[in-house]
Design an enzyme around this catalytic site. Structure first.
Site, PDB file in Angstrom:
ATOM      1  N   ASN A  48      -3.259   6.485  -0.244  1.00 43.56           N
ATOM      2  CA  ASN A  48      -2.631   6.621   1.069  1.00 43.56           C
ATOM      3  C   ASN A  48      -1.807   7.892   1.184  1.00 43.56           C
ATOM      4  O   ASN A  48      -1.684   8.466   2.270  1.00 43.56           O
ATOM      5  CB  ASN A  48      -1.766   5.399   1.378  1.00 43.56           C
ATOM      6  CG  ASN A  48      -2.585   4.238   1.892  1.00 43.56           C
ATOM      7  OD1 ASN A  48      -3.711   4.421   2.352  1.00 43.56           O
ATOM      8  ND2 ASN A  48      -2.039   3.040   1.813  1.00 43.56           N
ATOM      9  N   HIS A  83      -2.358  -2.822  -6.142  1.00 43.92           N
ATOM     10  CA  HIS A  83      -2.822  -2.598  -4.776  1.00 43.92           C
ATOM     11  C   HIS A  83      -4.340  -2.676  -4.703  1.00 43.92           C
ATOM     12  O   HIS A  83      -5.040  -1.782  -5.176  1.00 43.92           O
ATOM     13  CB  HIS A  83      -2.333  -1.233  -4.276  1.00 43.92           C
ATOM     14  CG  HIS A  83      -2.813  -0.892  -2.909  1.00 43.92           C
ATOM     15  ND1 HIS A  83      -3.163   0.388  -2.532  1.00 43.92           N
ATOM     16  CD2 HIS A  83      -3.029  -1.674  -1.809  1.00 43.92           C
ATOM     17  CE1 HIS A  83      -3.563   0.377  -1.276  1.00 43.92           C
ATOM     18  NE2 HIS A  83      -3.496  -0.850  -0.819  1.00 43.92           N
ATOM     19  N   GLU A 125      -5.128   0.117  -7.425  1.00 47.70           N
ATOM     20  CA  GLU A 125      -4.059   1.018  -7.857  1.00 47.70           C
ATOM     21  C   GLU A 125      -3.013   0.204  -8.612  1.00 47.70           C
ATOM     22  O   GLU A 125      -2.448  -0.751  -8.063  1.00 47.70           O
ATOM     23  CB  GLU A 125      -3.407   1.707  -6.662  1.00 47.70           C
ATOM     24  CG  GLU A 125      -4.284   2.752  -5.994  1.00 47.70           C
ATOM     25  CD  GLU A 125      -3.605   3.422  -4.819  1.00 47.70           C
ATOM     26  OE1 GLU A 125      -3.656   4.658  -4.734  1.00 47.70           O
ATOM     27  OE2 GLU A 125      -3.019   2.705  -3.974  1.00 47.70           O
ATOM     28  N   SER A 182       0.812  -1.218   0.000  1.00 48.24           N
ATOM     29  CA  SER A 182       0.000   0.000   0.000  1.00 48.24           C
ATOM     30  C   SER A 182       0.839   1.260   0.000  1.00 48.24           C
ATOM     31  O   SER A 182       0.313   2.349  -0.227  1.00 48.24           O
ATOM     32  CB  SER A 182      -0.913   0.014   1.232  1.00 48.24           C
ATOM     33  OG  SER A 182      -0.141   0.039   2.420  1.00 48.24           O
TER      34      SER A 182
END
Length: 502
Positions: A192, A142, A154, A121
């Site tokens: 993130n 991801h 992702e 991540s």
């Protein structure tokens, strides 16, 4: 010719890995699930059976379909069984040493044409790829938890990723019923990187005493329309996980906004990690206190309102209907409100300079109306506790949720929101993610009502730019200075950053 990836290996069958294995098995592909030992393998089998079992119980899957899905998954403790896989995805703990060791092993075992993907991540895909003899065939893929439910994937490419591979993996994600976004290899990727900057900033506001935990959560949930407030979300993610992602971000960016807030470090050190330990920013399993009922603001009859425009007129009308006597004054002439029982200065900027111009400065508080249901109540260093309590009650009487805060630039909502939007513009300016992918990432990955660039357009580029300037003037934090692209767009008269970005 696009790769089809018919046989997929998944290494690590925790909640995330088992979910990824289920997603591929649901798509009709053969899946080889690998765990370290028999006990971990049985736990992985349990994750698969429970997840698909829940779908059966909800009527979203038949028992025959469940058996077919589970029948496509071969479980093993031997990595050697991945020799013929077209694609292998790792979902092991977020420790670089472990991932590099695994990828070196996969590089040895897997056929030369196999693609190796990491579900990390936030860690560097480039660093993981560098430990193999096929860095061009290593990519980030991801998924978001729970993988069978969350639509976002992702796809992360590096500077050495083979041409076309990111497109092939994005096409694979679409074949799984997912929505892919593509990003370059930067710490935290899209979601993130933006999310943890915002969450860590909320911790900094809490520590500095600008507002309390419950007020900050209420402001962002009820005022902005986010699914939950930052501290509720931090507890859900896990404070240890959030801390580690912030560390990764800070190591790459050296941006102080990414340095984990001391309160986050303290809670993690104490083992208070959020929901999974029963206590983090909140304690779980305890009954929530009953919300206080709105009551008549004690000893208040006349309410002064400083500020013009529709907000002042609407507030005066609402107060009059509630039985109060409103008196409106412009900022340039406060005479009319000088003897009011309380004075409300409509603003999202510090209001102490208005307070000192009144005969009773202790009677003034800032008021910032957010959306239809929230009002930020800002106390200056001169505001009396009685005034703060009275304004709190007035806001409740007007059917809004009061958010009590200090008299700081942009108070709570705009301070958190504008810095987050600035981060999104910085991401766009850097060129490693498109405007559409940034917005899609935050909507699907976090459940936000709109992406950050959509929010920026809705608020107005100039309003956000000016708010960031106020934040920078107050805090002198470099990250709060408007990104040059935003400044230039405002100067050029551009009204939509999404139209500019195409």
């Amino acid at each position: 010719m696009a790769q089809t990836f018919e046989t997929v290996g998944v290494v690590g069958l925790g909640t995330m890995g088992a979910g990824i294995a289920e997603v591929f098995a649901r798509s009709g592909r053969r899946v080889i699930g690998v765990e370290a030992d028999d006990a971990a393998l049985e736990r992985g089998r349990g994750h698969l059976e429970r997840s698909t079992g829940k779908a059966v119980a909800k009527g979203k899957l038949t028992e025959d379909a469940q058996r077919e899905i589970l029948g496509r998954v071969t479980l093993t403790t031997s990595r050697e069984d991945l020799a013929d896989a077209d694609l292998v995805i790792e979902a092991i703990p977020e420790i670089m040493e472990f991932k590099r060791g695994l990828f070196a092993d996969l590089d040895r075992i897997c056929k030369p044409s196999a693609v190796l993907a990491t579900n990390t991540s936030s860690l560097s895909v480039t660093a993981i790829a560098a430990g193999t003899s096929r860095p061009g065939q290593v990519i980030g893929m991801h998924f978001f938890n729970p993988a069978p439910v969350m639509k976002l994937v992702e796809v992360v490419h590096t500077v050495v990723t083979d041409d076309g591979l990111a497109d092939d993996v994005a096409a694979l994600a679409r074949s799984l019923g997912k929505t892919p976004i593509t990003a370059g290899d930067r710490a935290g990727f899209v979601v993130n990187r933006l999310l943890l900057g915002y969450l860590n900033h909320a911790c900094a506001l809490l520590e500095s005493g600008v507002a309390g935990r419950d007020d900050i959560d209420a402001a962002m949930k009820l005022g902005v329309g986010l699914p939950m407030g930052p501290f509720t979300l931090l507890d859900l993610i896990g404070l240890d996980t959030s801390y580690e992602v912030c560390e990764v971000l800070f190591r790459e960016t050296r941006d102080r906004r990414h340095a984990p807030a001391p309160v986050l470090r303290e809670l993690v050190t104490a083992g208070l990690l959020g929901r999974k330990t029963g206590r983090g920013f909140y304690s779980y399993g305890e009954a929530a206190p009953a919300a206080p009922k709105a009551r008549r603001a004690a000893s208040v009859s006349t309410v002064g309102i400083v500020g013009g425009g529709p907000d002042a007129a609407a507030l005066a009308t609402a107060l009059e209907r509630a039985g109060f006597k409103p008196v409106v004054a412009e900022r340039s002439d406060l005479t009319a409100v000088g003897e009011a029982d309380v004075v409300l200065a409509l603003s999202d900027r510090p209001v102490v300079e208005l307070a000192v111009r009144l005969p009773h400065p202790e009677r003034l508080a800032g008021l910032h109306l957010v959306g239809d249901g929230v009002a930020e109540v800002a106390s200056t260093v001169l505001t009396s506790p009685e005034t703060a309590a009275a304004v709190h009650d007035l806001v409740k009487i007007l059917d809004r949720t009061p958010v009590m805060c200090g008299d700081r630039a942009e108070f709570v909502v705009n301070a958190l929101l504008y810095a987050y939007l600035n981060d999104a513009v910085r991401m766009l300016e850097s060129g490693y993610a498109s405007a559409g992918d940034i917005d899609t990432g935050m909507r699907l990955g976090c459940g936000y009502p709109a992406g950050p660039l959509e929010m920026l357009d809705a608020i107005g580029l100039e309003a956000v730019r000016d708010g960031l300037r106020a934040l920078y003037a107050e805090y002198r934090e470099p990250a709060f200075a408007p990104v040059p692209l935003l400044d230039q767009l405002v100067t050029a008269g551009v009204r939509s950053i999404r139209e500019y970005a195409g």
